[in-house]
Design a protein around this motif. Sequence first.
Motif, mmCIF file in Angstrom:
data_model
loop_
_atom_site.group_PDB
_atom_site.id
_atom_site.type_symbol
_atom_site.label_atom_id
_atom_site.label_comp_id
_atom_site.label_asym_id
_atom_site.label_seq_id
_atom_site.Cartn_x
_atom_site.Cartn_y
_atom_site.Cartn_z
ATOM 1 N N VAL A 192 0.944 -1.373 0.006
ATOM 2 C CA VAL A 192 -0.101 -0.037 0.014
ATOM 3 C C VAL A 192 0.880 1.303 0.067
ATOM 4 C CG1 VAL A 192 -1.676 1.326 1.394
ATOM 5 C CG2 VAL A 192 -2.058 -1.258 1.140
ATOM 6 N N ARG A 193 1.856 1.251 0.826
ATOM 7 C CA ARG A 193 2.828 2.525 0.606
ATOM 8 C C ARG A 193 3.544 2.623 -0.647
ATOM 9 N NH1 ARG A 193 5.175 -0.164 5.244
ATOM 10 N NH2 ARG A 193 4.204 0.400 7.385
ATOM 11 N N ALA A 194 3.826 1.417 -1.142
ATOM 12 C CA ALA A 194 4.348 1.454 -2.538
ATOM 13 C C ALA A 194 3.378 2.407 -3.638
ATOM 14 C CB ALA A 194 4.848 0.309 -2.841
ATOM 15 N N GLY A 195 2.316 1.874 -3.273
ATOM 16 C CA GLY A 195 1.234 2.358 -4.186
ATOM 17 C C GLY A 195 0.913 3.810 -3.858
ATOM 18 N N VAL A 196 0.930 4.473 -2.779
ATOM 19 C CA VAL A 196 0.906 5.757 -2.397
ATOM 20 C C VAL A 196 1.995 6.392 -3.039
ATOM 21 C CG1 VAL A 196 0.932 7.346 -0.561
ATOM 22 C CG2 VAL A 196 -0.530 5.289 -0.494
ATOM 23 N N THR A 197 3.167 5.934 -2.927
ATOM 24 C CA THR A 197 4.369 6.886 -3.460
ATOM 25 C C THR A 197 4.246 6.729 -4.897
ATOM 26 O OG1 THR A 197 5.801 5.622 -1.498
ATOM 27 C CG2 THR A 197 6.938 6.445 -3.572
ATOM 28 N N ALA A 198 3.636 5.671 -5.410
ATOM 29 C CA ALA A 198 3.842 5.752 -7.028
ATOM 30 C C ALA A 198 2.482 6.394 -7.374
ATOM 31 C CB ALA A 198 3.639 4.225 -7.415
ATOM 32 N N GLY A 199 1.735 6.928 -6.460
ATOM 33 C CA GLY A 199 0.552 7.798 -7.146
ATOM 34 C C GLY A 199 -0.561 6.959 -7.570
ATOM 35 N N GLU A 200 -0.713 5.574 -7.237
ATOM 36 C CA GLU A 200 -1.699 4.861 -7.551
ATOM 37 C C GLU A 200 -2.693 4.719 -6.443
ATOM 38 O OE1 GLU A 200 -0.220 1.101 -8.952
ATOM 39 O OE2 GLU A 200 1.072 1.966 -10.364
ATOM 40 N N LEU A 201 -2.384 5.270 -5.339
ATOM 41 C CA LEU A 201 -3.247 5.258 -4.179
ATOM 42 C C LEU A 201 -3.283 6.537 -3.592
ATOM 43 C CD1 LEU A 201 -2.515 1.800 -2.502
ATOM 44 C CD2 LEU A 201 -4.386 2.454 -3.792
ATOM 45 N N PRO A 202 -4.554 6.932 -3.098
ATOM 46 C CA PRO A 202 -4.526 8.249 -2.599
ATOM 47 C C PRO A 202 -3.345 8.765 -1.417
ATOM 48 C CG PRO A 202 -6.819 7.251 -2.471
ATOM 49 C CD PRO A 202 -5.818 6.447 -2.768
ATOM 50 N N GLU A 203 -2.819 9.860 -1.603
ATOM 51 C CA GLU A 203 -1.672 10.154 -0.945
ATOM 52 C C GLU A 203 -1.895 10.437 0.824
ATOM 53 O OE1 GLU A 203 0.174 13.783 -1.779
ATOM 54 O OE2 GLU A 203 -1.668 15.095 -1.942
ATOM 55 N N ASP A 204 -3.373 10.385 0.892
ATOM 56 C CA ASP A 204 -3.774 10.955 2.356
ATOM 57 C C ASP A 204 -4.137 9.613 2.997
ATOM 58 O OD1 ASP A 204 -6.022 10.754 0.787
ATOM 59 O OD2 ASP A 204 -7.110 12.400 1.980
ATOM 60 N N LEU A 205 -4.133 8.282 2.212
ATOM 61 C CA LEU A 205 -4.671 7.264 2.738
ATOM 62 C C LEU A 205 -3.847 6.915 4.035
ATOM 63 C CD1 LEU A 205 -6.526 4.593 1.808
ATOM 64 C CD2 LEU A 205 -4.628 3.773 0.857
ATOM 65 N N ASP A 206 -4.687 6.333 5.009
ATOM 66 C CA ASP A 206 -4.198 5.698 6.176
ATOM 67 C C ASP A 206 -3.734 4.456 5.983
ATOM 68 O OD1 ASP A 206 -3.983 4.436 8.691
ATOM 69 O OD2 ASP A 206 -5.392 5.921 9.609
ATOM 70 N N VAL A 207 -2.270 4.128 5.889
ATOM 71 C CA VAL A 207 -1.717 2.874 5.343
ATOM 72 C C VAL A 207 -2.074 1.759 6.204
ATOM 73 C CG1 VAL A 207 0.140 1.764 4.667
ATOM 74 C CG2 VAL A 207 -0.104 3.915 3.887
ATOM 75 N N ARG A 208 -1.979 1.984 7.517
ATOM 76 C CA ARG A 208 -2.309 0.882 8.447
ATOM 77 C C ARG A 208 -3.755 0.204 8.383
ATOM 78 N NH1 ARG A 208 0.684 -3.059 10.341
ATOM 79 N NH2 ARG A 208 -0.439 -3.950 12.201
ATOM 80 N N THR A 209 -4.638 1.347 8.518
ATOM 81 C CA THR A 209 -6.074 0.773 8.517
ATOM 82 C C THR A 209 -6.339 0.287 7.322
ATOM 83 O OG1 THR A 209 -6.434 2.940 10.246
ATOM 84 C CG2 THR A 209 -8.496 1.851 8.839
ATOM 85 N N ALA A 210 -6.057 0.821 6.095
ATOM 86 C CA ALA A 210 -6.169 0.032 4.812
ATOM 87 C C ALA A 210 -5.738 -1.223 4.819
ATOM 88 C CB ALA A 210 -5.775 1.042 3.684
ATOM 89 N N SER A 211 -4.623 -1.490 5.297
ATOM 90 C CA SER A 211 -4.072 -2.508 5.264
ATOM 91 C C SER A 211 -4.629 -3.725 5.980
ATOM 92 C CB SER A 211 -2.670 -2.792 5.527
ATOM 93 O OG SER A 211 -1.899 -1.812 4.753
ATOM 94 N N SER A 212 -4.824 -3.318 7.220
ATOM 95 C CA SER A 212 -5.835 -4.259 8.217
ATOM 96 C C SER A 212 -6.962 -4.453 7.733
ATOM 97 C CB SER A 212 -5.994 -3.481 9.537
ATOM 98 O OG SER A 212 -4.641 -3.062 10.063
#
Length: 209
Positions: free
Chosen positions: A150-170
């Motif tokens: 998910v972090r890689a997706g945020v960094t690549a611009g494929e996921l929203p930059e304000d996404l809560d990575v931990r919550t989304a992953s859980s």
Amino acid sequence: MLTGRVRGRGGRVRDGRARRREDTRQRLFEAAVELIAEQGFSATTVDDIAARAGVAKGTVYYNFQSKTVLFEELLRHGVGLLTADFRAAVAGQPPREALAALVRAELAYIRRYRAFAQLLLSEMWRTNREWQQTLRLLRSEAIEVIAETVRAGVTAGELPEDLDVRTASSALFGVGLVVAVDWLVFQPDRPIEDVEEALLGIVRRVARA
């Protein structure tokens, strides 16, 4: 699985003994997970586990100090396999494809180890178990593989930059587990491809948000 080269007759004997012990432990794991999934931890006795595995009661204690130790090792074994499947699924994949691969890997794992998945789902809701800390750490290791993707997706611009990575992953881990168990219990005839596509639809909607 044992690795390494065996040298000499003594090595072959040791290798054979180790292999037999590993086979026995695997039978005990399988017996324990089936019984505990069927009737709960408290109702399952060491005698039950030994009988289901086809071994003497003493064999259980030879391999594990107690039923609790056996169960904790079972959790390590089962969640460890899932984490390894996650890592293998995402290796070399770009973020979007890696997320889809994680969904497929979780569904395939749960179909293969259905009883363990049911057991894992029920145990995650309990907070008074001796192995709760171990389960929390194991769960975190599995979810961290998702979080890396998910972090890689945020960094690549494929996921929203304000996404809560931990919550989304859980959420992705939990939804996959619940949906898969629901599928196998209530809709066992539904093709895995249909379930996979439904979960991927959720992932795509998040990615487009």
